[in-house]
Motif scaffolding. Sequence first.
Motif, PDB file in Angstrom:
ATOM      1  N   ALA A   2      15.306  25.475  30.113  1.00  0.00           N
ATOM      2  CA  ALA A   2      14.146  26.238  30.592  1.00  0.00           C
ATOM      3  C   ALA A   2      13.814  25.882  32.039  1.00  0.00           C
ATOM      4  CB  ALA A   2      12.950  25.966  29.682  1.00  0.00           C
ATOM      5  N   ILE A   3      13.987  24.615  32.406  1.00  0.00           N
ATOM      6  CA  ILE A   3      13.674  24.186  33.779  1.00  0.00           C
ATOM      7  C   ILE A   3      14.665  24.780  34.783  1.00  0.00           C
ATOM      8  CG2 ILE A   3      13.625  22.160  35.306  1.00  0.00           C
ATOM      9  CD1 ILE A   3      12.530  20.569  32.889  1.00  0.00           C
ATOM     10  N   VAL A   4      15.963  24.748  34.445  1.00  0.00           N
ATOM     11  CA  VAL A   4      16.980  25.262  35.380  1.00  0.00           C
ATOM     12  C   VAL A   4      17.261  26.745  35.157  1.00  0.00           C
ATOM     13  CG1 VAL A   4      18.046  22.991  35.612  1.00  0.00           C
ATOM     14  CG2 VAL A   4      18.915  24.576  33.878  1.00  0.00           C
ATOM     15  N   ARG A   5      16.561  27.346  34.169  1.00  0.00           N
ATOM     16  CA  ARG A   5      16.684  28.771  33.861  1.00  0.00           C
ATOM     17  C   ARG A   5      18.125  29.142  33.514  1.00  0.00           C
ATOM     18  NH1 ARG A   5      12.476  31.632  38.210  1.00  0.00           N
ATOM     19  NH2 ARG A   5      10.670  30.360  37.607  1.00  0.00           N
ATOM     20  N   GLN A   6      18.643  28.401  32.548  1.00  0.00           N
ATOM     21  CA  GLN A   6      19.998  28.636  32.068  1.00  0.00           C
ATOM     22  C   GLN A   6      19.988  28.655  30.537  1.00  0.00           C
ATOM     23  OE1 GLN A   6      22.874  29.075  33.709  1.00  0.00           O
ATOM     24  NE2 GLN A   6      22.422  28.489  35.817  1.00  0.00           N
ATOM     25  N   GLU A   7      20.835  29.507  29.953  1.00  0.00           N
ATOM     26  CA  GLU A   7      21.026  29.513  28.509  1.00  0.00           C
ATOM     27  C   GLU A   7      22.081  28.466  28.170  1.00  0.00           C
ATOM     28  OE1 GLU A   7      19.615  31.080  25.986  1.00  0.00           O
ATOM     29  OE2 GLU A   7      18.133  32.101  27.233  1.00  0.00           O
ATOM     30  N   ILE A   8      21.669  27.401  27.518  1.00  0.00           N
ATOM     31  CA  ILE A   8      22.581  26.306  27.194  1.00  0.00           C
ATOM     32  C   ILE A   8      22.765  26.260  25.683  1.00  0.00           C
ATOM     33  CG2 ILE A   8      22.989  23.827  27.389  1.00  0.00           C
ATOM     34  CD1 ILE A   8      21.119  23.767  29.778  1.00  0.00           C
ATOM     35  N   PRO A   9      24.013  26.254  25.219  1.00  0.00           N
ATOM     36  CA  PRO A   9      24.246  26.187  23.768  1.00  0.00           C
ATOM     37  C   PRO A   9      23.601  24.949  23.158  1.00  0.00           C
ATOM     38  CG  PRO A   9      26.291  26.633  24.951  1.00  0.00           C
ATOM     39  CD  PRO A   9      25.261  26.280  25.987  1.00  0.00           C
ATOM     40  N   GLN A  10      23.178  25.081  21.887  1.00  0.00           N
ATOM     41  CA  GLN A  10      22.575  23.938  21.198  1.00  0.00           C
ATOM     42  C   GLN A  10      23.639  22.871  20.961  1.00  0.00           C
ATOM     43  OE1 GLN A  10      20.533  24.988  17.620  1.00  0.00           O
ATOM     44  NE2 GLN A  10      18.795  25.885  18.688  1.00  0.00           N
ATOM     45  N   THR A  11      23.457  21.737  21.584  1.00  0.00           N
ATOM     46  CA  THR A  11      24.423  20.657  21.460  1.00  0.00           C
ATOM     47  C   THR A  11      23.797  19.359  21.931  1.00  0.00           C
ATOM     48  OG1 THR A  11      26.625  19.907  22.123  1.00  0.00           O
ATOM     49  CG2 THR A  11      25.329  21.028  23.784  1.00  0.00           C
ATOM     50  N   LYS A  12      24.414  18.246  21.541  1.00  0.00           N
ATOM     51  CA  LYS A  12      24.024  16.954  22.088  1.00  0.00           C
ATOM     52  C   LYS A  12      24.950  16.662  23.252  1.00  0.00           C
ATOM     53  CE  LYS A  12      21.801  14.561  18.233  1.00  0.00           C
ATOM     54  NZ  LYS A  12      21.789  13.339  17.403  1.00  0.00           N
ATOM     55  N   ILE A  13      24.372  16.413  24.410  1.00  0.00           N
ATOM     56  CA  ILE A  13      25.148  16.220  25.628  1.00  0.00           C
ATOM     57  C   ILE A  13      24.422  15.235  26.525  1.00  0.00           C
ATOM     58  CG2 ILE A  13      24.018  18.192  26.742  1.00  0.00           C
ATOM     59  CD1 ILE A  13      26.656  18.773  28.187  1.00  0.00           C
ATOM     60  N   GLY A  14      25.142  14.504  27.339  1.00  0.00           N
ATOM     61  CA  GLY A  14      24.528  13.550  28.242  1.00  0.00           C
ATOM     62  C   GLY A  14      23.945  14.221  29.474  1.00  0.00           C
ATOM     63  N   LEU A  15      22.966  13.557  30.090  1.00  0.00           N
ATOM     64  CA  LEU A  15      22.314  14.121  31.277  1.00  0.00           C
ATOM     65  C   LEU A  15      23.308  14.308  32.414  1.00  0.00           C
ATOM     66  CD1 LEU A  15      19.761  15.041  32.743  1.00  0.00           C
ATOM     67  CD2 LEU A  15      19.300  12.632  33.298  1.00  0.00           C
ATOM     68  N   LEU A  16      24.240  13.388  32.575  1.00  0.00           N
ATOM     69  CA  LEU A  16      25.217  13.503  33.654  1.00  0.00           C
ATOM     70  C   LEU A  16      26.052  14.771  33.503  1.00  0.00           C
ATOM     71  CD1 LEU A  16      26.565  12.329  36.151  1.00  0.00           C
ATOM     72  CD2 LEU A  16      28.018  10.938  34.655  1.00  0.00           C
ATOM     73  N   ASP A  17      26.517  15.057  32.303  1.00  0.00           N
ATOM     74  CA  ASP A  17      27.297  16.278  32.081  1.00  0.00           C
ATOM     75  C   ASP A  17      26.442  17.518  32.270  1.00  0.00           C
ATOM     76  OD1 ASP A  17      29.643  14.917  31.576  1.00  0.00           O
ATOM     77  OD2 ASP A  17      29.240  14.736  29.433  1.00  0.00           O
ATOM     78  N   LEU A  18      25.189  17.458  31.862  1.00  0.00           N
ATOM     79  CA  LEU A  18      24.287  18.605  32.076  1.00  0.00           C
ATOM     80  C   LEU A  18      24.160  18.912  33.563  1.00  0.00           C
ATOM     81  CD1 LEU A  18      21.184  18.349  29.681  1.00  0.00           C
ATOM     82  CD2 LEU A  18      22.861  20.189  29.826  1.00  0.00           C
ATOM     83  N   LEU A  19      23.972  17.868  34.361  1.00  0.00           N
ATOM     84  CA  LEU A  19      23.824  18.067  35.806  1.00  0.00           C
ATOM     85  C   LEU A  19      25.091  18.639  36.438  1.00  0.00           C
ATOM     86  CD1 LEU A  19      21.893  14.806  36.695  1.00  0.00           C
ATOM     87  CD2 LEU A  19      21.022  17.124  36.983  1.00  0.00           C
ATOM     88  N   LYS A  20      26.233  18.262  35.903  1.00  0.00           N
ATOM     89  CA  LYS A  20      27.491  18.788  36.436  1.00  0.00           C
ATOM     90  C   LYS A  20      27.681  20.258  36.093  1.00  0.00           C
ATOM     91  CE  LYS A  20      30.036  14.375  36.275  1.00  0.00           C
ATOM     92  NZ  LYS A  20      31.124  13.627  35.574  1.00  0.00           N
ATOM     93  N   ILE A  21      27.313  20.634  34.868  1.00  0.00           N
ATOM     94  CA  ILE A  21      27.548  22.012  34.408  1.00  0.00           C
ATOM     95  C   ILE A  21      26.403  22.942  34.795  1.00  0.00           C
ATOM     96  CG2 ILE A  21      28.022  23.433  32.377  1.00  0.00           C
ATOM     97  CD1 ILE A  21      29.012  20.842  30.989  1.00  0.00           C
ATOM     98  N   TYR A  22      25.181  22.449  34.693  1.00  0.00           N
ATOM     99  CA  TYR A  22      23.990  23.255  34.992  1.00  0.00           C
ATOM    100  C   TYR A  22      23.137  22.492  36.000  1.00  0.00           C
ATOM    101  CZ  TYR A  22      25.458  25.107  30.444  1.00  0.00           C
ATOM    102  OH  TYR A  22      26.182  25.612  29.402  1.00  0.00           O
ATOM    103  N   PRO A  23      23.522  22.460  37.265  1.00  0.00           N
ATOM    104  CA  PRO A  23      22.854  21.607  38.263  1.00  0.00           C
ATOM    105  C   PRO A  23      21.414  22.029  38.548  1.00  0.00           C
ATOM    106  CG  PRO A  23      24.438  23.067  39.317  1.00  0.00           C
ATOM    107  CD  PRO A  23      24.642  23.242  37.846  1.00  0.00           C
ATOM    108  N   VAL A  24      20.622  21.044  38.976  1.00  0.00           N
ATOM    109  CA  VAL A  24      19.257  21.336  39.431  1.00  0.00           C
ATOM    110  C   VAL A  24      19.304  21.799  40.877  1.00  0.00           C
ATOM    111  CG1 VAL A  24      18.146  19.716  37.848  1.00  0.00           C
ATOM    112  CG2 VAL A  24      18.934  18.910  40.086  1.00  0.00           C
ATOM    113  N   LYS A  25      18.259  22.515  41.308  1.00  0.00           N
ATOM    114  CA  LYS A  25      18.229  23.043  42.678  1.00  0.00           C
ATOM    115  C   LYS A  25      17.979  21.950  43.704  1.00  0.00           C
ATOM    116  CE  LYS A  25      16.503  27.634  41.356  1.00  0.00           C
ATOM    117  NZ  LYS A  25      15.365  28.581  41.483  1.00  0.00           N
ATOM    118  N   ASN A  26      17.079  21.018  43.350  1.00  0.00           N
ATOM    119  CA  ASN A  26      16.690  19.993  44.311  1.00  0.00           C
ATOM    120  C   ASN A  26      16.033  18.815  43.584  1.00  0.00           C
ATOM    121  OD1 ASN A  26      13.972  20.856  43.730  1.00  0.00           O
ATOM    122  ND2 ASN A  26      14.250  22.501  45.246  1.00  0.00           N
TER     123      ASN A  26
END
Length: 627
Positions: free
Chosen positions: A375-399
């Motif tokens: 919701a913060i990065v405005r992306q549809e992310i599949p329901q899964t358990k994932i680490g924050l580092l991988d999230l940032l790589k796949i769905y990066p934040v703007k700033n």
Amino acid sequence: MLTSPKLTLMQELIAGASREELIWLSGYLAGVVAQRAHETSAPVPATPANPGTELPLLRSTVPSNGLSAPAVAALPADNPATGVHKITIAYGTETGNSKKLAAEFAAKAKKKGINAKLVGLEQYRLNDLPKEEYFFTVISTQGDGEPPAAAKKFYDHLYEGSLRLDRMKYSVLALGDTAYPLFCKAGEDIDLQLQKIGGQRIASLQKCDTDYEAEAGHWFDTVLQQLLATGGGQGSAGQSANGSATANAGASIQSASGGAAAADPAKTVATPRHSGKKIYTGTVLTNINLNDRGSGKQTHHVEIAAEGVDYQPGDSIGIVPSNPVPMVESILTLSGVDPARLHPHRTEDWPVSDLLHKKLNIVFLHERVVKKYGAIVRQEIPQTKIGLLDLLKIYPVKNGNQFLEVISVLEPIAPRLYSISSSPEAHSGEIHLTVAKDTFAVNGETKHGLCSDNLSQLVPGQTLEFYVHHNSQFRLPAPEKDVIMIGPGTGIAPFRSFLAERDSIGAPGKNWLFFGDQHFTTDFLYQTEIQAWAQTGVLTKVNTAFSRDQAQKVYVQHRMLQQSAGLFQWLESGAHVYLCGAKDPMSADVENTLLEIIRKEGRRTAAQAVDYLDELKEAGRYAKDVY
């Protein structure tokens, strides 16, 4: 009548009070009157004896911050006249705290002339629920916001669509630990669901942290106040015109910090105080791998010097692990935020780098956190358990600012509990742990459990912070009692503590151990100690099961079946049974085996075997610590 200043005070108090607060005040005053009547053993006049009579409630028991002071000061003396003759206090517990509190509350209610039925939720007859008029629940929260295993059937039953509890008046006391993200979730769920299916609160949900005694006591004083003041017969204070008990009589809520909260119990729950857990700092003395070369496992025996730690055999310690520094550095690089920037976490401001390293979970985020990230990065992310580092790589934040929003939705690192494998008598000034390094694969990549990996790498001289998690449900019996211990794998940990303790104090009771693992030559944890205890008579019997040493796998439950006649004889002679280790499937398999042994050797039906095991549980002769 009152003198002018007191009358003005009373009028101001009434003018600013809600309907619910006026009902509460009415009951409170009734309690004071009943107490004075009991103290003087004289009739209470309908009007004050003289114009200067002073109301003791206004003088001494109403705090300046509102009406929600603890009700204990106005509770009538023992055995007052009351319309509430029977209540049910049901508890759901994992470590025994809920049971202990429920028993104390039942005793307190009986002293006030109220017949209190005390029952564990695992024993509660679900068909009786619609018949309950006054029902109070004390329940803890386990794991990821779940009820205790013993309360699961009750919890699920509340969500059956046809259930209605329109005659029930209730309240819930929830025990939890603010170190976990879903604090008191099981209690919250039960409180809300009871309301949805027709129940009427008479005192609001009270959420308690690990230092629960004061808040729990205040909650039950409020409950008693409502029962004594508003639950009476026709025409008593706190009832509506038709005589039915008022639904919101207990709406003013006592927060854990002592202040008054809003009157709507459905929307407002108590705020926990800062956790009172005592944090110890120990120094690592030894860290050795108990498995021999060639084993597919890695199980570490860790010894920690820690003088003055108060624990008993059966307790655990809680450890909050730190996140790996390289992972934190990579996250900071991708986020674009200043590592030294201060960000609020609970009651303090912390540098972002410290939050990511020591406070917030960044490894395998729960689906609910991943959803908030999306919701913060405005992306549809599949329901899964994932680490924050991988999230940032796949769905990066703007700033960096958007990353600070992400930090605000991250959950705290949850403590990991490890059974203590040392004995206060045999290992004075030390804490011993038995830690299996958790290894698993994710998308073909080998991963390790955060805390077990940290502990496996400790070296002598390093320090470690921890707290003691007391488990009153998993205690040794009297020294003369016999003990049966079933502990495959790291489930051996508390039984090493049990045996060392019983050896040190010279306990005359017999001891029988069932232990299992994969291979005799590489995975027989504490082999030398167990064999020494057997040779010296501390262990009366030892049965082992090494599952991979033959073509057909053999587990501890198979050894139990082979010893079924002797096991049942020990049970009939009063032995206490303890089970520790993996919850699924081991604990279920062992329990089913126990039932089979009771049925076969005791010549009972399946239902009678269940009753027999339930009696062992109720008598404190069957205890589990499974994970």
